[in-house]
Scaffold this active site. Structure first.
Site, PDB file in Angstrom:
ATOM      1  N   GLU A   1      13.135 -25.321 -18.550  1.00  0.00           N
ATOM      2  CA  GLU A   1      12.818 -27.002 -16.788  1.00  0.00           C
ATOM      3  C   GLU A   1      12.947 -25.893 -15.825  1.00  0.00           C
ATOM      4  O   GLU A   1      12.569 -25.934 -14.566  1.00  0.00           O
ATOM      5  CB  GLU A   1      14.744 -26.886 -17.366  1.00  0.00           C
ATOM      6  CG  GLU A   1      14.136 -28.267 -18.848  1.00  0.00           C
ATOM      7  CD  GLU A   1      14.670 -27.309 -19.750  1.00  0.00           C
ATOM      8  OE1 GLU A   1      14.592 -28.693 -21.461  1.00  0.00           O
ATOM      9  OE2 GLU A   1      14.516 -26.251 -20.546  1.00  0.00           O
TER      10      GLU A   1
ATOM     11  N   ASP B   1      -4.583  -7.060 -55.442  1.00  0.00           N
ATOM     12  CA  ASP B   1      -5.281  -6.890 -54.188  1.00  0.00           C
ATOM     13  C   ASP B   1      -4.740  -5.875 -53.206  1.00  0.00           C
ATOM     14  O   ASP B   1      -5.722  -5.390 -52.015  1.00  0.00           O
ATOM     15  CB  ASP B   1      -4.333  -8.635 -53.665  1.00  0.00           C
ATOM     16  CG  ASP B   1      -5.061  -9.534 -53.947  1.00  0.00           C
ATOM     17  OD1 ASP B   1      -6.250  -9.311 -54.793  1.00  0.00           O
ATOM     18  OD2 ASP B   1      -4.624 -10.537 -54.100  1.00  0.00           O
TER      19      ASP B   1
END
Length: 610
Positions: free
Chosen positions: A85, A242
């Site tokens: 704001e 992996d």
């Protein structure tokens, strides 16, 4: 139907005019169309900092003049930075007077200064449209009451503004802050399960080979998802097979923590995840598992967290307490099934590649869930379909975004249920994130301080954290203080100090300072460990001296123990089980005593004194 794309948008270079397609005869519908468009825009820009900063409550503000022109926009960049704001009002300037402010979420003024509310009131805003109320109980409804008390018209979507198009606008506000809402209502981080699979439902071949199932464009989208997360979680099997790096690979900005969840601690001695030069790794495991290997990882700088009972919900509750909002699960099928069964997965992103690999024993993305009939299948909610290169991305929620207002008993109600809990006991006040009830106590709070620079003048720092991180560099001590020079006149150190000083957020300042410490430990003062408490004390004392409302907040805690609730920082924080030294909380209690006159003069701030 795609309800909220999440696509990044940037500020427009020219004024925006939203034109309603409704007929002039239906003024109410036309007004709702305009309000809906601006609320959606506020939700859209609220997402602009995703990937650049760690996840935080997303605030966006659009200021529109009575003629329908957007005069200013703003969004919260990171915790500890200017409110959306405030930025929107600054952008709109004099055009704010008489205009309407559109907010995707009620302001979260948790620093005692109500900066967002004050900015709107002082700018002359006459009407505020709020997409959703703040989901955190200590902030819920506060700003709305303050704005109405100042005479502004406040319309809350779904309460004061009800229609189909307004409900769509409200949905966009819910989705952009889904992590915060889930955190507030379920006390676990918002968790996303991501996987890539072939058209026949395989995530790897029978041999375990999986590079690559999806296209490069899909993998780039995964990097974006990682950037939106506090952490990425994988299982031990993924590490063994992996050897992933789990980086965001975007060349800067926020990099999520890597988490490995393993029951047996059967992990390799060498792995990419054990390299913590750029980002930390946490291994969560069963208590007592492979003590010798735990010591090995600890010597590499990897954090190990033990659990009496290792399951996804216990782990997620721990990371909730650690302040995390969003976690990305990139695990195999066994851990994915366990997480789904534990109820901690909220959303799924499935990348489906137009490939077929077959294989009776080839792994699938989700393991055994114990279902024997199709009627037991889990249906996704708000499903979206998107083509990404040759692949199809299917996403949707496993759980609906919950109600915004959890029912939490008051102290008196709790005492009536359980007389062993009394509201009259001496309180312990915890603080950690800037959006916590006492978030203003954080060294990340958005309160600039002015400190002497050694030349008789004062330098302004955006936060306590900016100042603290800069002063751990040896060259900066001479540059900023009249202290005896301890290192060499290193241009790199001075350049780093200036970069820290101008960092856009406390988070970025901390990241720069810690990175410099790792890369150039020779630039860190040799006596920094003995000096840092004094540096933090002086910065905090300045902060609570120049902001009266902060001093009042601190004094209001008299008689309470203040604990910085970081479960991983065992020096400044209290630790997971109270094992931390809590020096930040101790310093605040010392400063509180000085303000109350309980200390005749400031104590020498040393470990022994505290």
């Amino acid at each position: 139907m795609v309800l909220f794309s999440g696509t990044k948008s940037y500020f427009y270079s020219s004024p925006i005019v939203c034109k309603s397609t409704a007929s002039n005869s239906n003024h109410s519908h036309a007004a709702h169309s305009l309000d809906s468009a601006y609320i959606k825009r506020a939700a859209q820009i609220a997402d602009n900092s995703a990937g650049f900063t760690s996840p935080h409550p997303n605030f966006g503000c659009v200021i529109a003049t009575p003629s329908g022109v957007v005069a200013g926009e703003g969004y919260l960049y990171a915790q500890g930075t200017k409110a959306a704001e405030v930025l929107a009002v600054e952008a709109a300037g004099s055009f704010s007077k008489g205009s309407t402010a559109y907010l995707n979420m009620e302001p979260g003024d948790c620093h005692g200064d109500q900066s967002a509310v004050s900015a709107l009131v002082q700018a002359g805003i006459t009407r505020v449209v709020v997409g959703i109320r703040h989901p955190l109980q200590h902030l819920h409804g506060n700003a709305i009451r303050s704005l109405r008390g100042q005479g502004l018209q406040v319309d809350v979507v779904g309460e004061d503004l009800k229609s189909k198009i307004m409900e769509e606008a409200r949905k966009s506000c819910l989705l952009v802050n889904a992590p915060l809402i889930h955190r507030a209502t379920s006390r676990v981080p918002f968790s996303v399960l991501k996987y890539a699979m072939t058209l026949d439902g395989k995530i790897a071949t029978t041999s375990g080979h999986a590079a690559w199932i999806s296209s490069k464009k899909s993998r780039n989208r995964v990097f974006e998802l990682r950037g939106r997360s506090d952490a990425i979680i994988v299982g031990g099997n993924t590490v063994r097979k992996d050897n992933p790096r789990l980086t965001a690979r975007h060349g800067g900005g926020h990099t999520p923590i890597r988490i490995v969840m393993t029951q047996t601690f059967n992990l390799p001695e060498e792995a990419n995840l054990w390299d913590i030069s750029d980002v930390s790794t946490i291994v969560v495991t069963q208590r007592g598992a492979r003590r010798s290997f735990q010591k090995l990882l600890a010597s590499k700088g990897v954090e190990v967290v033990e659990f009496d009972i290792l399951n996804p919900r216990e782990v997620m509750e721990y990371f909730h307490d650690r302040g995390y909002l969003s976690i990305l699960w990139e695990c195999g099928g066994t851990l994915a099934a366990s997480a789904i069964s534990s109820g901690v997965i909220h959303k799924v992103f499935a990348f489906v590649a137009p490939k077929i690999i077959g294989g009776k024993n080839a792994p699938s993305p989700v393991g055994e869930l114990g279902m024997v009939e199709m009627s037991q299948a889990l249906d996704l909610i708000d499903v979206c379909f998107e083509q990404v290169g040759p692949d199809m991305l299917i996403s949707g929620f496993l759980q609906p975004v919950p109600d915004l207002v959890p029912v939490i008993p008051s102290e008196d109600e709790t005492f009536a249920i359980d007389p062993s809990i009394t509201p009259y006991e001496s309180r312990i006040i915890f603080f950690y994130k800037t959006w916590d009830p006492y978030g203003a106590f954080s060294n990340f709070s958005p309160h600039p301080i002015q400190m002497p620079d050694g030349s008789g003048a004062y330098a302004t720092w955006s936060s306590v954290e900016h100042y603290y991180q800069a002063l751990n560099i040896s060259a900066s001590i001479c540059f900023l203080f009249a202290h005896k020079f301890m290192g060499v006149d290193e241009p790199m150190a001075k350049d780093c100090v200036e970069k820290i000083k101008s960092a856009k957020s406390p988070e970025e300042a901390a990241r720069m300072g810690r990175s410099m410490q790792k890369q150039r430990p020779d630039l860190v003062r040799s006596d920094w460990e003995g000096l840092k408490i004094d540096v933090m004390y002086r910065a905090l004392k300045c902060k609570f001296s120049i902001y009266p409302h902060l001093q009042s907040m601190l004094l209001s805690t008299a008689g309470s123990v203040l604990v910085e609730a970081s479960p991983h920082d065992l020096f400044w924080g209290g630790g997971r089980e109270g094992e931390g030294l809590n020096y930040l909380g101790r310093l605040l209690m010392l400063i509180r005593s000085e303000f109350l006159g309980e200390c005749s003069s400031p104590s020498e701030i040393t470990c022994e004194a505290l």
